[in-house]
Each structure stands twice: as structure tokens, then as C-alpha cells.
Design an enzyme around this catalytic site. Structure first.
Site, PDB file in Angstrom:
ATOM      1  N   GLU A   1       1.791  -0.131  -5.152  1.00 52.60           N
ATOM      2  CA  GLU A   1       0.897   0.865  -5.640  1.00 52.60           C
ATOM      3  C   GLU A   1       1.681   2.030  -5.455  1.00 52.60           C
ATOM      4  OE1 GLU A   1      -2.891   3.418  -3.824  1.00 52.60           O
ATOM      5  OE2 GLU A   1      -1.504   2.524  -2.439  1.00 52.60           O
TER       6      GLU A   1
ATOM      7  N   ASP B   1       0.804  -1.134   0.098  1.00 52.78           N
ATOM      8  CA  ASP B   1      -0.169   0.141  -0.107  1.00 52.78           C
ATOM      9  C   ASP B   1       0.955   1.374  -0.009  1.00 52.78           C
ATOM     10  OD1 ASP B   1      -3.039   0.955   0.305  1.00 52.78           O
ATOM     11  OD2 ASP B   1      -2.050   1.879   2.150  1.00 52.78           O
TER      12      ASP B   1
HETATM   13  C1  NOJ Z   1      -4.477   3.152  -0.728  1.00 53.67           C
HETATM   14  C2  NOJ Z   1      -5.643   2.249  -0.609  1.00 53.67           C
HETATM   15  O1  NOJ Z   1      -5.781   1.654  -2.041  1.00 53.67           O
HETATM   16  C3  NOJ Z   1      -6.747   3.076  -0.133  1.00 53.67           C
HETATM   17  O2  NOJ Z   1      -7.891   2.337  -0.276  1.00 53.67           O
HETATM   18  C4  NOJ Z   1      -6.338   3.332   1.445  1.00 53.67           C
HETATM   19  O3  NOJ Z   1      -7.358   4.175   1.647  1.00 53.67           O
HETATM   20  C5  NOJ Z   1      -5.130   3.953   1.304  1.00 53.67           C
HETATM   21  N1  NOJ Z   1      -4.017   3.342   0.517  1.00 53.67           N
HETATM   22  C6  NOJ Z   1      -4.690   4.226   3.050  1.00 53.67           C
HETATM   23  O4  NOJ Z   1      -4.111   2.861   3.192  1.00 53.67           O
END
Ligand code: NOJ
Ligand code: CA
Length: 556
Positions: free
Chosen positions: A247, A205
Site C-alpha cells: 500500500e 500496510d
Molecule cells: C491502511 C488501511 O487500509 C486502513 O484501513 C488502516 O486504517 C490504516 N492503514 C492503518 O493501519
């Protein structure tokens, strides 16, 4: 690289399927999806052709960000099951040839996490420095907000601590201090733990925020990218074929850095640039944005790949488009304010944005499956699941899966009021119209088509292993790509426009008697002695061809 070595890098040609256990299938009738319910659906996913499940966070959580606010990294949220249920699920998946990866959310914890509670309660606590504290909000730092309108600052005052703490996301998600060696050690331990109970990797993440040291005053004795490199080698030592999918929602050149100069950091990154180009190309009915994106796409190290997707679990972020382009997409796909979020994205799924147009939906998936990288589906995309705009914010696209025409779409036997999230309603998008059971019986359904698409994609490893070339065509609405690998070649062509199109192109190596074999059964196409090809495409049509190689050409 030939086919016999592809299993070493299984993730390159994988078909990923992202799901939230909570909304997939309820196995015990309490209204909340769980691991027992998920395990019962493994054969469905295996039949679809999925090869890797990406689990969204399933840990104990304060659930203020749908599990992205973790309060215990070493356990399973009791609402979803036990660690035992988790292991049984992973084992069943493995038996059906499906690997499992999960979110690794370590940029921040929940505010309720015992580490943060200890940290705020006592300046002398060993956990104090696990977070980032300041007496005053620093001036001159980045003031960009991830959730504009929902948060006003990246720093929050904590009365008990008597200091401000850093949070790049919600204020209930304090950032961990990665300059602290114990925090980095703990992250290794978390990875090690979940590998030990069966995971094959992680979707990390918010990687740029995780590596960011802005706001951190501690000296970090290791450069953040070197730390990521260390993490990758640790992962490899613990589990040789495990992978990291990041990500990294940045511009292409910046994303490239996260793969590492030597290809020794992340194995894969989610391709947000291509995803946003797709939005524009669909709206324009023109291949231009995709061609531009493909040309800008950096060359990756040998053992690295992109992960391509149509929609994910967040808003359809259009943050990389110009303001004018973004407004165009808003007008076409989400004209009312309730469909938009943070001024940058859409809280809708694809089918509703395309008014349920089957041909156009199939065009979008055929495109994403044929662009360089591995495809990632978000649960329900295979049946055309819609969003439920009544569910607040980004959660609109995380409504329960629709299994059948039974109450609650077969998601749960609980009373509708007890569901963790409401099912999509209405004659057009509710379970009566859109569900797995009906589509499984219908060879023309989106689900049946998606099964075929996945089969074609798995049988076309040249998309991810091969050399790619844009084939030159005159029509701006047409995207033609060629992939060559290990003695085989594919030509894949899409018509972004609603109108039927004819096109012609020249294969740059005259191929004598060779022809193009149509892999979706619309008829083979001949290739002239000089390499010329002419063919037609239906509106929003797609054609996947493999080059028939004569013995003479195979030898070249
Ligand atoms: C990215 C995630 O895809 C999202 O859903 C989340 O709110 C944020 N990171 C924080 O963890
Ligand atoms: Ca349940």
C-alpha cells in the site's frame, strides 16, 4: 517470457479478492463472520475465478480500527476461529487453486499489545525502544495527519511512560521503531510464521510510513529501502514464489522507488494514481484522465506489476486530484457531507455512486480489468453490494456480504441485533434485491457477467506481460489500448460516454486479411488492407478484441 513461465510470477496475472473474514460469512451463528464460514464459500470464489484471496487483518485486536490495531501477531482473533480453522481454510483454498495473502500491519501495533504495555511501564524494559518516544513534541517535523478531524497530532502523551509516543495513524496505534534491530527481526519472524502456515504473501500496510524514519532518533544502521530489499530476499528464501503487495499511496514516481531500482523490493503496488484517474474519467465521461495517468505511469522492472482496483475497503481517496477535480467528483458521486470523509474521499461503494447503472458499472470493471496490472476486487463488488452509511466512518463499505434473500442476507443465522455489523437495508440495495443466490441463477446478472470478465482477463495475459500502446482515436470519450505479447495481440476499447459512439483507428502494421475477434460476442470486425478499423460502441460500451493473425503475419 512465454506462457510456460507465467506460473513463476503467478501474482502478475492473478485475480485478487480482498475480504474481511468478520463480514464475509458466519459459520457458527454467533453473528460474526469466521474462517469456518469462509471455508464454506471457497467453491463460490473458485467458481467466480478468483485466484488469490487477500485477507484483511484477522489477528487478535482491540478492534478500534477494524483489526488494523493488532495485539498478537502470532494468533487468530478467537471471534473468527482458531489457528486450526485458519489452516483448514488455507488448505481448502489451495486445493481449489486459490492462494491466500494477508495484511501485514507492522507500522504500528495496538496500544494494548503487550510490547507497548511493557514499553510504557518501564524505561528499562527491553521493549521500551520498540516504540518511538520523546520528552517533547518535536518541532519542524511533518504535521500532516492521516485522519484529519479524528486526530490532532502524531504524538500522544502517555502518563505512565512520562513521554510522548509517535503514532502516524490513530493514537491507539503506536508506531513501531524500525531503527531497532529487534523490531526488524520480529517482523521477519511474523512473515516467517505465516508463510509456514500457508500464506503466499502479504499486502503490506502503509509502506511509506513503515519505512519513514522521521521522528525516530535512533540511528538506523541500514537504509530503510535496503531493509525492504532484505525483507524481500528473506521472503524469497523462505518461500520462493511468495509476493509482497504494497500500500503505497504516493505520486507515481515516488511509488516506483518502492519496487527497488533493480526490481528487488515490492513485487506489486496498489495503483492509487490510476484509481483516482478512473474516478475523474467516470465523472467527466472522457478518457483524458486515464490517458494522462497511463502516460505518467512509470516503467516497472521486469518482475513487477501494478494491482488495479475500483474500490477498496477505505474511503475512495481522491487526494491526488486538484481541489476543483475533487469537488467535481464529490458533486457527482457523493454530494452530501455524510458521504464524504476527511475532506478527501467518499465512503461509498461504486453501485450507489452510479445510481445502480449496470452499463456504467460494467464499464468501470472492464476498464480496471484491462488496464496494465492485475485486478483486485473488494468482496461484494461482483454482485453490486452497496454501502451502509449508518455504519460509522470508513466501515460503511464493510457491511456483511449478501448471500441470499434470507434473513441477514444469509450472512448469519444470528438475531439481527447480534450481527457484528448491520446488513445494508432497503428495497433497492438490501438482500432482497442484491444477493449471490439470485444472481447465480440469472445469466444477465452482474455476477454472471463478472465471471465472464474474470475468465476473459485470465485468458488475456498480454495485459500484464505484454507491451502496451495507446491506439490513437479522434473521440476524447474513447480509450483504446493495444497489448502485444508472445505472438498474440489484444485491442481493448472503452466508451466512457453515455452516448453511442463510432470510432476508427489504424493498426500501425497493415495486416492483410486479419480481423479483430470480439471476445464478448458482439461481432468480429474486419481490418482493412491498410490496417484501418471502424466500429461502434454502445454508451458506456466496451469491446475486447484479439487480433486474428494470419500465418503470414504470425511469422513477422
Ligand atoms: C491502511 C488501511 O487500509 C486502513 O484501513 C488502516 O486504517 C490504516 N492503514 C492503518 O493501519
Ligand atoms: Ca461466527
Amino acid at each position: 517470457m512465454d506462457i510456460s513461465r507465467t506460473s513463476d510470477v503467478w501474482w502478475k496475472n492473478a485475480v485478487f479478492y480482498c475480504l474481511d473474514v468478520e463480514t464475509f460469512r458466519d459459520g457458527n451463528g454467533d453473528g460474526i463472520g469466521d474462517f469456518i464460514g469462509l471455508a464454506q464459500q471457497i467453491d463460490y470464489l473458485a467458481g467466480l475465478g478468483v485466484t488469490c484471496i487477500w485477507l484483511m487483518p484477522f489477528h487478535p485486536s482491540t478492534n478500534r480500527d477494524d483489526g488494523y490495531d493488532i495485539s498478537d501477531y502470532y494468533a487468530v482473533d478467537p471471534r473468527l476461529g482458531t489457528l486450526g480453522d485458519f489452516v483448514e481454510f488455507v488448505r481448502t483454498a489451495r486445493d481449489r487453486g486459490i492462494r491466500v495473502i494477508s495484511d501485514l500491519v507492522v507500522n504500528h501495533t495496538s496500544r494494548e499489545h503487550p510490547w507497548f504495555q511493557a514499553a510504557r511501564s518501564d524505561r528499562k524494559s527491553p521493549y521500551r525502544d520498540w516504540y518511538v518516544w520523546r520528552d517533547e513534541v518535536p518541532k519542524g517535523g511533518s504535521d500532516s495527519l492521516v485522519f484529519p478531524g479524528e486526530e490532532e497530532s502524531n504524538w500522544e502523551w502517555d502518563d505512565k511512560a512520562g513521554q510522548f509516543y509517535l503514532h502516524r495513524f490513530y493514537k491507539h496505534q503506536p508506531d513501531l521503531n524500525i531503527a531497532h534491530p529487534k523490531v526488524r527481526e520480529e517482523i521477519r519472524r511474523i512473515i516467517g510464521f505465516w508463510l509456514e502456515v500457508g500464506l503466499s504473501g502479504f499486502r503490506i500496510d502503509a509502506v511509506p510510513f513503515l519505512l519513514e524514519t522521521e521522528g525516530i532518533t535512533h540511528e538506523m544502521t541500514i537504509a530503510p529501502h535496503n531493509w525492504l530489499r532484505d525483507l524481500r530476499s528473506f521472503l524469497g528464501r523462505r518461500c520462493g514464489d511468495a509476493m509482497l503487495l504494497g500500500e503505497v499511496n504516493l505520486e507515481y514516481e515516488d511509488v516506483r522507488r518502492f519496487y527497488g531500482d533493480e526490481g528487488d523490493e515490492l513485487h506489486m503496488c496498489l495503483n492509487f494514481n490510476l484509481n483516482q484517474a478512473l474516478a475523474l474519467a467516470l465523472v467527466h465521461q472522457d478518457a483524458g484522465a486515464l490517458v494522462h495517468s497511463l502516460r505518467a505511469m512509470p516503467t516497472l522492472p521486469r518482475d513487477a506489476a501494478w494491482a488495479n482496483f475500483v474500490r477498496n475497503h477505505d474511503e475512495w481517496s481522491l487526494d491526488k486530484l486538484t481541489e476543483a477535480e475533487r469537488q467535481e467528483v464529490f458533486r457527482a458521486f457523493g454530494p452530501t457531507p455524510e458521504m464524504q470523509l476527511f475532506g478527501r474521499g467518499l465512503r461509498r461503494r461504486l453501485p450507489t455512486m452510479l445510481g445502480g447503472d449496470q452499463a456504467r458499472m460494467r464499464l468501470a470493471y472492464s476498464l480496471i480489468f484491462s488496464l496494465p496490472g492485475a485486478p483486485v476486487l473488494f468482496y461484494g463488488e461482483e454482485i453490486g453490494l452497496a454501502e451502509n452509511l449508518d455504519i460509522p466512518g470508513r466501515l460503511s463499505v464493510r457491511a456483511p456480504m449478501q448471500w441470499s434473500n434470507e434473513p441477514n442476507g444469509g450472512f448469519s443465522t444470528a438475531a439481527p441485533d447480534n450481527l457484528s455489523r448491520p446488513v445494508v437495508e432497503g428495497r433497492k440495495w438490501g438482500p432482497a434485491a442484491i444477493n449471490v443466490a439470485d444472481q447465480e441463477r440469472d445469466p444477465r446478472s452482474l455476477l454472471s457477467w463478472m465471471e465472464r470478465l474474470i475468465r476473459r482477463r485470465r485468458e488475456t495475459p498480454e495485459i500484464v506481460f505484454g507491451d502496451r500502446r495507446l491506439v490513437s482515436v479522434d473521440e476524447p470519450e474513447i480509450l483504446a489500448l493495444r497489448y502485444d505479447w508472445d505472438g498474440q495481440a489484444s485491442i481493448i476499447i472503452h466508451n466512457l460516454a453515455a452516448k453511442d459512439q463510432k470510432t476508427s483507428f489504424k493498426l500501425d502494421r497493415p495486416l492483410g486479411q486479419d480481423g479483430l475477434v470480439d471476445r464478448f460476442g458482439e461481432g468480429d470486425v474486419s481490418v482493412g488492407r491498410d490496417g484501418s478499423v471502424s466500429l461502434s460502441l454502445a454508451g458506456y460500451g466496451y469491446r475486447w478484441f484479439r487480433l486474428r493473425q494470419s500465418a503470414e503475419n504470425m511469422a513477422v
